[in-house]
Scaffold this motif. Structure first.
Motif, short mmCIF file in Angstrom:
data_model
loop_
_atom_site.label_atom_id
_atom_site.label_comp_id
_atom_site.label_asym_id
_atom_site.label_seq_id
_atom_site.Cartn_x
_atom_site.Cartn_y
_atom_site.Cartn_z
N THR A 1 2.32 -79.02 79.30
CA THR A 1 3.53 -78.45 78.72
C THR A 1 4.63 -79.50 78.90
O THR A 1 4.85 -79.99 80.01
CB THR A 1 3.92 -77.14 79.43
OG1 THR A 1 2.86 -76.19 79.26
CG2 THR A 1 5.20 -76.57 78.85
N ILE A 2 5.30 -79.84 77.80
CA ILE A 2 6.26 -80.95 77.83
C ILE A 2 7.67 -80.45 77.55
O ILE A 2 7.91 -79.68 76.62
CB ILE A 2 5.88 -82.03 76.80
CG1 ILE A 2 4.43 -82.51 77.03
CG2 ILE A 2 6.84 -83.22 76.89
CD1 ILE A 2 3.96 -83.54 76.02
N VAL B 1 9.59 -87.37 74.08
CA VAL B 1 8.82 -86.12 74.08
C VAL B 1 7.78 -86.16 72.96
O VAL B 1 6.61 -85.85 73.18
CB VAL B 1 9.76 -84.90 73.94
CG1 VAL B 1 8.95 -83.63 73.66
CG2 VAL B 1 10.59 -84.73 75.21
N ARG B 2 8.20 -86.55 71.77
CA ARG B 2 7.28 -86.59 70.63
C ARG B 2 6.06 -87.46 70.91
O ARG B 2 4.92 -87.01 70.74
CB ARG B 2 8.00 -87.12 69.39
CG ARG B 2 7.05 -87.34 68.23
CD ARG B 2 7.71 -87.97 67.02
NE ARG B 2 6.72 -88.20 65.97
CZ ARG B 2 7.01 -88.66 64.76
NH1 ARG B 2 8.26 -88.94 64.43
NH2 ARG B 2 6.04 -88.85 63.86
N TYR B 3 6.30 -88.70 71.31
CA TYR B 3 5.17 -89.62 71.45
C TYR B 3 4.30 -89.29 72.66
O TYR B 3 3.09 -89.54 72.65
CB TYR B 3 5.68 -91.07 71.46
CG TYR B 3 6.25 -91.44 70.11
CD1 TYR B 3 5.40 -91.63 69.02
CD2 TYR B 3 7.62 -91.52 69.90
CE1 TYR B 3 5.91 -91.92 67.76
CE2 TYR B 3 8.13 -91.81 68.64
CZ TYR B 3 7.28 -92.02 67.58
OH TYR B 3 7.78 -92.29 66.32
N SER B 4 4.90 -88.69 73.67
CA SER B 4 4.10 -88.20 74.80
C SER B 4 3.16 -87.10 74.33
O SER B 4 1.97 -87.08 74.68
CB SER B 4 5.01 -87.67 75.91
OG SER B 4 5.81 -88.70 76.45
N ALA B 5 3.69 -86.18 73.52
CA ALA B 5 2.88 -85.06 73.02
C ALA B 5 1.77 -85.56 72.11
O ALA B 5 0.60 -85.13 72.23
CB ALA B 5 3.77 -84.07 72.28
N GLU B 6 2.10 -86.45 71.19
CA GLU B 6 1.10 -86.93 70.24
C GLU B 6 0.00 -87.73 70.93
O GLU B 6 -1.19 -87.58 70.61
CB GLU B 6 1.79 -87.74 69.14
CG GLU B 6 2.68 -86.88 68.25
CD GLU B 6 3.39 -87.65 67.17
OE1 GLU B 6 3.22 -88.90 67.11
OE2 GLU B 6 4.10 -87.02 66.36
N GLU C 1 -4.76 -80.29 75.65
CA GLU C 1 -4.03 -79.22 74.96
C GLU C 1 -2.55 -79.40 75.26
O GLU C 1 -2.16 -79.51 76.43
CB GLU C 1 -4.51 -77.85 75.44
CG GLU C 1 -3.81 -76.70 74.75
CD GLU C 1 -4.24 -75.34 75.27
OE1 GLU C 1 -3.46 -74.37 75.09
OE2 GLU C 1 -5.31 -75.23 75.90
N VAL C 2 -1.73 -79.43 74.22
CA VAL C 2 -0.32 -79.79 74.39
C VAL C 2 0.58 -78.70 73.82
O VAL C 2 0.35 -78.19 72.73
CB VAL C 2 0.00 -81.13 73.70
CG1 VAL C 2 1.48 -81.49 73.86
CG2 VAL C 2 -0.87 -82.25 74.26
N GLU C 3 1.63 -78.39 74.58
CA GLU C 3 2.67 -77.46 74.14
C GLU C 3 4.02 -78.08 74.45
O GLU C 3 4.24 -78.59 75.55
CB GLU C 3 2.51 -76.13 74.86
CG GLU C 3 3.57 -75.10 74.53
CD GLU C 3 3.38 -73.81 75.31
OE1 GLU C 3 3.80 -72.76 74.82
OE2 GLU C 3 2.83 -73.85 76.44
N LYS D 1 1.49 -77.44 69.52
CA LYS D 1 2.22 -76.18 69.63
C LYS D 1 3.67 -76.43 70.02
O LYS D 1 3.95 -77.06 71.04
CB LYS D 1 1.53 -75.29 70.67
CG LYS D 1 2.06 -73.88 70.74
CD LYS D 1 1.24 -73.05 71.72
CE LYS D 1 1.71 -71.62 71.78
NZ LYS D 1 0.93 -70.83 72.77
N LEU D 2 4.58 -75.92 69.20
CA LEU D 2 6.03 -76.01 69.47
C LEU D 2 6.51 -74.59 69.70
O LEU D 2 6.58 -73.78 68.78
CB LEU D 2 6.76 -76.67 68.30
CG LEU D 2 8.28 -76.86 68.46
CD1 LEU D 2 8.58 -77.79 69.62
CD2 LEU D 2 8.86 -77.42 67.17
#
Length: 199
Positions: free
Chosen positions: A144-145, A154-159, A167-169, A197-198
């Protein structure tokens, strides 16, 4: 049950109001981030950590304006104001950030010749930060970020995390965007396309 991690990205003075690269409302997320940290057993912080002559700073490229783009060996690079310089107040975490049980701090962007947005890789998409190894060793499968800024770190960490099979939220209320020429909308579009997931 999946083992989860709260990843708190770059909640530092220079990204909050009054900082050298202030994100509008960046300080507003701190209470929610703190609340979430208390509800997570596993927490990792990231910290932008630049030398004073970092190659991503516009000040190192005479004739180039802040927020303009240049080509680096690893691809296009936005030029930023000097920020989060090692040993300065701007690089310190926001004074109200409260996550004393955080298990690790990932410092990124400390290599002079390459910038680093993602908590997983530097901007060449090859040089690892060590976070993935930590996650694998601890058998943490969900991330969870929260943090700053929504449309960059945040974006590039999630991607990158999703691309590596996690699994990323992303918690939208606990982030804020720089929104440079529509980057916030582009981030949401990218998340939708990738199935990130946003919430």
């Amino acid at each position: 049950m999946k083992k989860s991690l709260l990843l708190i990205v770059d909640v530092q003075n220079d990204f909050c109001p009054g900082g050298n690269l202030a994100v509008k409302g960046g300080n507003e997320i701190v209470p929610l981030v703190n609340k979430m940290a208390k509800n997570h057993e596993h927490v990792v912080l990231t910290q932008d950590w630049h030398p004073a002559d970092h190659s991503s700073f516009a000040s190192q490229h005479p004739g180039h304006a802040v927020y303009s783009q240049i080509e680096m060996s690893y691809g296009p690079q936005t030029l930023w104001p000097d920020h989060c310089i090692v040993g300065t107040r701007g690089a310190e975490f926001h004074k109200d950030l409260d996550a004393p049980h955080a298990e690790m701090i990932i410092r990124k962007g400390f290599r002079k010749a390459i910038d680093s947005y993602s908590a997983m890789y530097e901007n060449d998409h090859k040089t690892p930060t060590g976070l993935e190894g930590y996650l694998r060793a601890r058998e943490l499968t969900k991330i969870t970020i929260v943090g700053l800024a929504f449309d960059y770190c945040v974006r590039y960490s999630a991607e990158d995390a999703q691309a590596r099979g996690f699994e990323v939220e992303v918690i939208e209320a606990a982030t804020r965007a720089i929104d440079l020429n529509g980057t916030a909308i582009e981030t949401k579009r990218s998340f939708a396309e990738r199935g990130i997931k946003l919430t």
